[in-house]
Design an enzyme around this catalytic site. Sequence first.
Site, PDB file in Angstrom:
ATOM      1  N   GLU A  99     -85.206  -9.129  65.736  1.00 35.51           N
ATOM      2  CA  GLU A  99     -85.666  -9.627  67.032  1.00 35.51           C
ATOM      3  C   GLU A  99     -85.004  -8.926  68.217  1.00 35.51           C
ATOM      4  OE1 GLU A  99     -85.170 -13.859  66.802  1.00 35.51           O
ATOM      5  OE2 GLU A  99     -86.546 -14.050  65.112  1.00 35.51           O
ATOM      6  N   GLU A 113     -92.183 -13.673  57.569  1.00 35.06           N
ATOM      7  CA  GLU A 113     -91.683 -15.051  57.731  1.00 35.06           C
ATOM      8  C   GLU A 113     -92.810 -16.026  58.042  1.00 35.06           C
ATOM      9  OE1 GLU A 113     -88.477 -15.390  60.531  1.00 35.06           O
ATOM     10  OE2 GLU A 113     -87.557 -13.486  59.955  1.00 35.06           O
TER      11      GLU A 113
END
Length: 579
Positions: free
Chosen positions: A377, A495
């Site tokens: 991220e 995810e």
Amino acid sequence: MDLGGGTWQRLTAVLLVMAVAAGGTGQGQSADGGGEDLLRNHDWTQMPGTTARNGILQVSALDRRIVEQDASGGRPNPPLNLAGPHLRSDGDFTVTARMSGVGDHDGASWLRLYGQVPVIYDEWRQERPSLRVGVTADGHVKVQIWDGASDEPATSREFDCGCSGTVTLTVSSIGDTFRVKADGRRLGTVQDPGVFAEGTVWFGLEADAGDDERREGWRLTQLTARAESGDALRVIKAPQLRQEQSEDSLRARAADVGRPFDVGTALAENPLLTDSRYRALAGSQFSMLTPENAFKPQFLHPRPDVYDFRDADLLVRFARANHMKVHAHTLVWHEALPHWMRQNDDPEEVRRTMLRHITAVAGHFKGEVAEWDVVNEPMSDDDESYTDGDLGLRSEQNPWFEAMGEEYIDEAFKAAHRADPNARLFLNEYGIEEEGERWDALYDLVRRLKERGVPIDGVGFQNHEYAPADRTDPETFRAHVRDLAELGLQARVSEMDVPLGEDEEDGRQTQAEEMAGKLRVCLQEPNCTSFSTWGFTDRYGSTADTKTYPPRPADSLPWDTALRPKPAYERLLETFDEA
């Protein structure tokens, strides 16, 4: 000889206590005949924060804590012995611990008995019923009880003891009361709210660091358990990690794709070792696992000079036993950091901290891990980061960017490649499945990395669909996968989870179609190598509502809280068959 019913039951209970773990030979009894010896006849090598030698455990302070997303707070996250012995009791019992070195460090020495193991994520820990008893630095005996309704103890009592050096603590669960003794002297009683109502007892050992920050801790020299009043008590060893395989499973379908392709899920070590149905599904349905939390810095690197890989190693052992690949998550992230990683303002020291961490962690798992999320991220959530020539990288509360700028990403990938040259290296990000400035900036970033010769192999598309606005056309996702292919990069769904929404029936079908749509793209695009959900059962789902206690389970995953498959599971199977 005619034995009366009560006499026969008492004799049977005594024999049952003796004939555990040692194969019914009676070898499990402690030397003083005080019950089952849990220390010398069982495995404690996987207990985080301890070192075993000659039947004695040295317990050191790990000081593991779970911080919030904004890096505030720090809930204690003490360890427990998942791969060691635990108890099964149908009534009253006594546990005795001899603790040596008490008072030698500026902190408390603790034994913890869990009726149910905690549920843990990178931002929260759900405390379930447990009892903690220990000796404080000033020689008092303290008892704390959690009832599963709060992070904080429901009961906390302290008894004068004058204890130091070597202390033998005894806790007896008798009816609805805990009786506490030190060196045979009765200290008092504490009301039991039903900590061990499920009949199980798991063990944890803790050493507080204290103000002096030393880690010497204390030593456990004896741990025994015995049944009381004719009740039955069994000692249960850790379960077998190898699970039975099925031809009617996601992993069996993935094996028939015709090219290397994995179907995976994120796994947590606590339910994996304590919930047999969770373990069976994890080992039989998936060919790849992602550690949910155990590889993150605040879990395995809680202090500058302290690494503890025991919980992470359990997941690797499970993967090896079931012929699963490990997609490790994550080496560098701005979240899930221990506080000490944020406390240095010297850019060069921050850089050294990052590189040492990568070298130690990736080096420890060299040859055991197939893939790494090296950087997680890196893109900003601030719209202004995508204007006026800014490149969209996250700078706020990101110590790595603050110290090194974009170069931290280059350095991280190069260090990971040096530590494990055979592992595939990924950058992992959310919100890049849809069109927009976030995807454009991410694409430009990986293009720059490739141009600079950074050893990046692919990009993970998280595919969290928390709200209807998060849903994207599979064809948009396909276009992005193909864009990466032109750069010579792989892609993966890393995810995925999809909440049901207000209309449960419609939500189940939407969940199924959303997951199937992304899987279909992956199966059709040669550079897409795997499809993973973030967990697989709502029973332990990370998107649980933490505004209530205990957290209210979410509904985002292919199996429900009762571990029953939803339409999403069946639709994923069908998608493999269609491909």
